[in-house]
Motif scaffolding. Structure first.
Motif, mmCIF file in Angstrom:
data_model
loop_
_atom_site.group_PDB
_atom_site.id
_atom_site.type_symbol
_atom_site.label_atom_id
_atom_site.label_comp_id
_atom_site.label_asym_id
_atom_site.label_seq_id
_atom_site.Cartn_x
_atom_site.Cartn_y
_atom_site.Cartn_z
ATOM 1 N N SER A 77 39.791 34.133 45.961
ATOM 2 C CA SER A 77 39.091 35.315 46.449
ATOM 3 C C SER A 77 37.759 35.512 45.738
ATOM 4 O O SER A 77 36.789 35.982 46.341
ATOM 5 C CB SER A 77 39.977 36.551 46.259
ATOM 6 O OG SER A 77 41.194 36.410 46.968
ATOM 7 N N ALA A 78 37.703 35.161 44.457
ATOM 8 C CA ALA A 78 36.438 35.252 43.727
ATOM 9 C C ALA A 78 35.400 34.308 44.325
ATOM 10 O O ALA A 78 34.203 34.630 44.381
ATOM 11 C CB ALA A 78 36.662 34.941 42.250
ATOM 12 N N LEU A 164 34.995 25.422 49.301
ATOM 13 C CA LEU A 164 35.987 25.340 48.225
ATOM 14 C C LEU A 164 37.038 26.428 48.391
ATOM 15 O O LEU A 164 38.234 26.202 48.170
ATOM 16 C CB LEU A 164 35.291 25.466 46.870
ATOM 17 C CG LEU A 164 36.160 25.230 45.625
ATOM 18 C CD1 LEU A 164 36.881 23.882 45.709
ATOM 19 C CD2 LEU A 164 35.312 25.310 44.368
ATOM 20 N N TYR A 165 36.597 27.609 48.806
ATOM 21 C CA TYR A 165 37.525 28.704 49.117
ATOM 22 C C TYR A 165 38.501 28.289 50.229
ATOM 23 O O TYR A 165 39.708 28.515 50.134
ATOM 24 C CB TYR A 165 36.719 29.942 49.518
ATOM 25 C CG TYR A 165 37.418 30.903 50.439
ATOM 26 C CD1 TYR A 165 38.323 31.847 49.955
ATOM 27 C CD2 TYR A 165 37.161 30.889 51.812
ATOM 28 C CE1 TYR A 165 38.955 32.738 50.818
ATOM 29 C CE2 TYR A 165 37.781 31.774 52.672
ATOM 30 C CZ TYR A 165 38.680 32.691 52.168
ATOM 31 O OH TYR A 165 39.295 33.571 53.022
ATOM 32 N N SER A 181 46.962 36.816 51.405
ATOM 33 C CA SER A 181 45.635 36.227 51.207
ATOM 34 C C SER A 181 44.546 37.161 51.727
ATOM 35 O O SER A 181 43.478 37.310 51.114
ATOM 36 C CB SER A 181 45.551 34.875 51.925
ATOM 37 O OG SER A 181 46.455 33.950 51.364
ATOM 38 N N PHE A 182 44.811 37.790 52.857
ATOM 39 C CA PHE A 182 43.869 38.738 53.458
ATOM 40 C C PHE A 182 43.596 39.896 52.496
ATOM 41 O O PHE A 182 42.452 40.318 52.311
ATOM 42 C CB PHE A 182 44.481 39.248 54.766
ATOM 43 C CG PHE A 182 43.575 40.110 55.597
ATOM 44 C CD1 PHE A 182 42.344 39.642 56.034
ATOM 45 C CD2 PHE A 182 43.974 41.387 55.962
ATOM 46 C CE1 PHE A 182 41.524 40.429 56.823
ATOM 47 C CE2 PHE A 182 43.154 42.185 56.759
ATOM 48 C CZ PHE A 182 41.915 41.705 57.176
ATOM 49 N N VAL A 188 39.542 41.694 45.629
ATOM 50 C CA VAL A 188 38.718 41.042 44.609
ATOM 51 C C VAL A 188 37.234 41.268 44.895
ATOM 52 O O VAL A 188 36.456 41.599 43.991
ATOM 53 C CB VAL A 188 39.031 39.531 44.533
ATOM 54 C CG1 VAL A 188 38.010 38.810 43.663
ATOM 55 C CG2 VAL A 188 40.430 39.321 43.977
ATOM 56 N N GLY A 189 36.833 41.122 46.147
ATOM 57 C CA GLY A 189 35.432 41.347 46.490
ATOM 58 C C GLY A 189 35.005 42.777 46.218
ATOM 59 O O GLY A 189 33.904 43.029 45.709
ATOM 60 N N SER A 190 35.862 43.737 46.533
ATOM 61 C CA SER A 190 35.537 45.151 46.332
ATOM 62 C C SER A 190 35.490 45.515 44.851
ATOM 63 O O SER A 190 34.526 46.139 44.380
ATOM 64 C CB SER A 190 36.571 46.029 47.052
ATOM 65 O OG SER A 190 36.308 47.395 46.845
ATOM 66 N N VAL A 191 36.514 45.121 44.104
ATOM 67 C CA VAL A 191 36.594 45.492 42.689
ATOM 68 C C VAL A 191 35.527 44.767 41.867
ATOM 69 O O VAL A 191 34.902 45.361 40.974
ATOM 70 C CB VAL A 191 38.001 45.183 42.141
ATOM 71 C CG1 VAL A 191 38.047 45.378 40.625
ATOM 72 C CG2 VAL A 191 39.036 46.068 42.822
ATOM 73 N N ALA A 192 35.295 43.482 42.158
ATOM 74 C CA ALA A 192 34.323 42.716 41.379
ATOM 75 C C ALA A 192 32.903 43.250 41.533
ATOM 76 O O ALA A 192 32.101 43.212 40.588
ATOM 77 C CB ALA A 192 34.372 41.242 41.793
#
Length: 299
Positions: A77-78, A164-165, A181-182, A188-192
């Motif tokens: 996810s990163a 790669l993802y 996975s969804f 991860v996108g939101s928190v990062a």
């Protein structure tokens, strides 16, 4: 007449990737309006997260944060979050059709990365097709001449990271439900990207900009959901070529929003890239079919 099976899968996939093209158009408009790429990415994944948190419970699916390989899910996810940051940054400067064409290199990178990551065997035919495909990318990039835009390399980096993802997604799809996975992709996108909001957040200037911030996540999240649903109704090896719908929609949106069509180099590069991609898909499909029948085939 009720659609099912592969016809339904094709329609779902085409709808999903079309939403990705709309998402990219909104990201470009917001970038041109002066908003920071990280704010656009945060809005995209936060709205996606709301959808991801609700979907499993709407149909009594699995608890979305329970993964058998959480570290792998987090790393995967990163990667897509990084790819999104690169794409949003490049979209501000690149024509939509050019950006979409470069993004279509992701399937080629997937085949390349599958060798070290998944241990797959790739024969000379597919390697040649990959070389031809990347040659098509050079037509689009035009390095060394006046029209070359360095942001095209940022978009190419986005495609490579996305590949790669996708390669890691092949692994997670075998061990976790798609809903998991969804969810991980969204959270991860939101928190990062959240900490960056203390430095780059800007209140939307008007209602139209606010609507675009909300819509970008809706289109992105629903696009992912439709693609997941498509793969439930039809095998990836069969429906994969229809991902090029995204390129056609991007060309249309570039004309509709910016009154701009691709130049000759972009058309030529896209044709070479799509042709090589279809050949790689054909080899993958034949290989998968042979494996199911337990008949050896060259790759």
């Amino acid at each position: 007449m009720r659609l099912s099976g592969i016809p339904l899968a094709v329609l779902l996939l085409m709808a999903g990737v079309s939403m990705f093209a709309i998402q990219d158009t909104i990201a470009k408009l917001l970038g041109e309006a002066g908003y920071h790429p990280l704010q656009i990415v945060w809005a995209r994944y936060t709205c996606h997260l709301l959808i991801a948190a609700a979907v499993p419970f709407l149909h009594r699916g699995p608890v979305p944060w329970r993964s058998t390989r959480p570290k792998l899910q987090l790393g995967r996810s990163a990667l897509i979050a990084m790819a999104t940051v690169c794409a949003v940054t490049a979209l501000k400067y690149l024509p939509l059709a050019t950006a979409a064409t470069i993004a279509m290199t992701a399937p080629l990178f997937v085949t390349l990365f599958a060798i070290p990551v998944l241990g797959e065997q790739v024969g000379w035919r597919r390697l040649t097709a990959l070389g031809v495909g990347f040659g098509g990318v050079l037509l689009v990039l035009r390095p060394g001449i006046a029209e070359f835009d360095p942001m095209a390399l940022v978009m190419l980096a986005s495609a490579a990271i996305s590949a790669l993802y996708l390669t890691l997604t092949r692994i997670t799809s075998r061990i976790d439900p798609h809903e998991v996975s969804f969810f991980f992709t969204a959270v991860v996108g939101s928190v990062a990207s959240l900490p960056a909001m203390f430095f780059v957040f800007e209140v939307p200037a008007n209602g139209w900009h606010l609507a675009m911030f909300l819509l970008i996540g809706c289109f992105g999240g629903l696009g992912h959901l439709l693609v997941i649903m498509a793969h439930r109704h039809g095998p990836a090896a069969v429906i994969a070529p229809f991902t090029y719908t995204q390129l056609m929609v991007a060309v249309f949106l570039g004309w509709l929003v910016y009154d701009r069509l691709p130049d000759a180099f972009t058309w030529a590069g896209a044709a070479v890239l799509v042709g090589s991609g279809l050949y790689v898909w054909r080899r993958e499909w034949a290989r998968a079919r042979a494996e199911r029948r337990r008949i050896p085939t060259s790759s």
